[in-house]
Design an enzyme around this catalytic site. Structure first.
Site, PDB file in Angstrom:
ATOM      1  N   GLY A 280      -8.458  -2.671   3.410  1.00 10.96           N
ATOM      2  CA  GLY A 280      -7.676  -3.571   3.810  1.00 10.96           C
ATOM      3  C   GLY A 280      -7.351  -5.024   3.825  1.00 10.96           C
ATOM      4  O   GLY A 280      -8.730  -4.935   3.379  1.00 10.96           O
ATOM      5  N   SER A 281      -6.877  -5.651   4.693  1.00 11.47           N
ATOM      6  CA  SER A 281      -7.345  -7.692   4.436  1.00 11.47           C
ATOM      7  C   SER A 281      -6.715  -7.686   5.442  1.00 11.47           C
ATOM      8  O   SER A 281      -6.911  -8.371   6.301  1.00 11.47           O
ATOM      9  CB  SER A 281      -7.445  -7.851   2.429  1.00 11.47           C
ATOM     10  OG  SER A 281      -7.728  -9.093   2.685  1.00 11.47           O
TER      11      SER A 281
END
Length: 217
Positions: free
Chosen positions: A185-186
């Site tokens: 993720g980010s």
């Protein structure tokens, strides 16, 4: 239901954890140590499963609305200079994904993919001001006859080491359908015309493919 990007990782993890626990069972004589290894293995595998989950979302198809491309929290709503494609000021809405969020990226609008490009880069933390321009990222622009062109950008963070992008230039896409995946993720930035009516607020939690972040009619 799980995302196809997680199949190899889930299978590899399951095999590795089974091997570790068989070795533990055969060679460790202390019961609580065996139990601890088993408990940690189960917890780790459950975390992997939840990370790659891919829930079906009932997107309300509407060419005049922009839905959130990902699950997460709104961390930026501001006017910025978009230098890659539009080369003019745009209204940026950024959504940050924590490790426990669903990490599927979905098309925020339906229409024709006008632009799709991958950029290798750094792995600055997602909230770093320069992460949008310096981190590993992909930029996609989709156009329809009501919303016009909407740009969204997948951005890797300090933990994310692989961005998957399915958008192909010239392809017709459906709003809310899978556009890609960010492993571990980010954030995703959405760039909209100046003056767009924004329906979300800072720190608001969104659901990808469901939450309407803007109206463009």
């Amino acid at each position: 239901m799980f995302h196809k990007e997680g199949y190899k990782i889930m299978i590899f993890t399951a095999i590795l954890l089974i091997v570790v626990n068989v070795i533990s069972y055969l060679n460790v004589n202390v019961y609580w140590v065996k139990f601890s290894i088993l408990a940690v293995s189960i917890l780790l595998f459950l975390l992997i499963l939840q990370f790659f989950r891919n829930p079906k979302r009932p997107t309300q198809l509407n060419n005049a609305t922009v839905v959130s491309p990902v699950d997460g929290k709104v961390v930026v709503i501001e006017e910025v200079m978009e230098n890659e494609y539009f080369k003019e000021k745009r209204l940026q809405v950024s959504i940050f994904m924590s490790p426990i969020n669903v990490h599927v990226t979905r098309h925020p609008i339906g229409g024709l993919v006008k632009f799709s490009k991958y950029h290798p880069g750094k792995f600055l933390v997602a909230w770093h001001p320069k992460s949008s321009e310096e981190n590993e990222r992909t930029t996609v622009v989709v156009e329809n006859n009501v919303a016009g062109e909407v740009l969204y950008r997948q951005i890797a963070g300090a933990l994310a080491k692989r961005i998957v992008n399915y958008a192909v230039e010239g392809q017709e896409v459906i709003q809310g359908s899978d556009s890609g995946f960010i492993k571990f993720g980010s954030r995703v930035d959405v760039f909209l015309p100046i003056g767009t009516k924004i329906n979300v607020k800072l720190n608001e939690k969104l659901k990808g493919g469901v939450s309407v972040i803007a109206n463009l009619d």
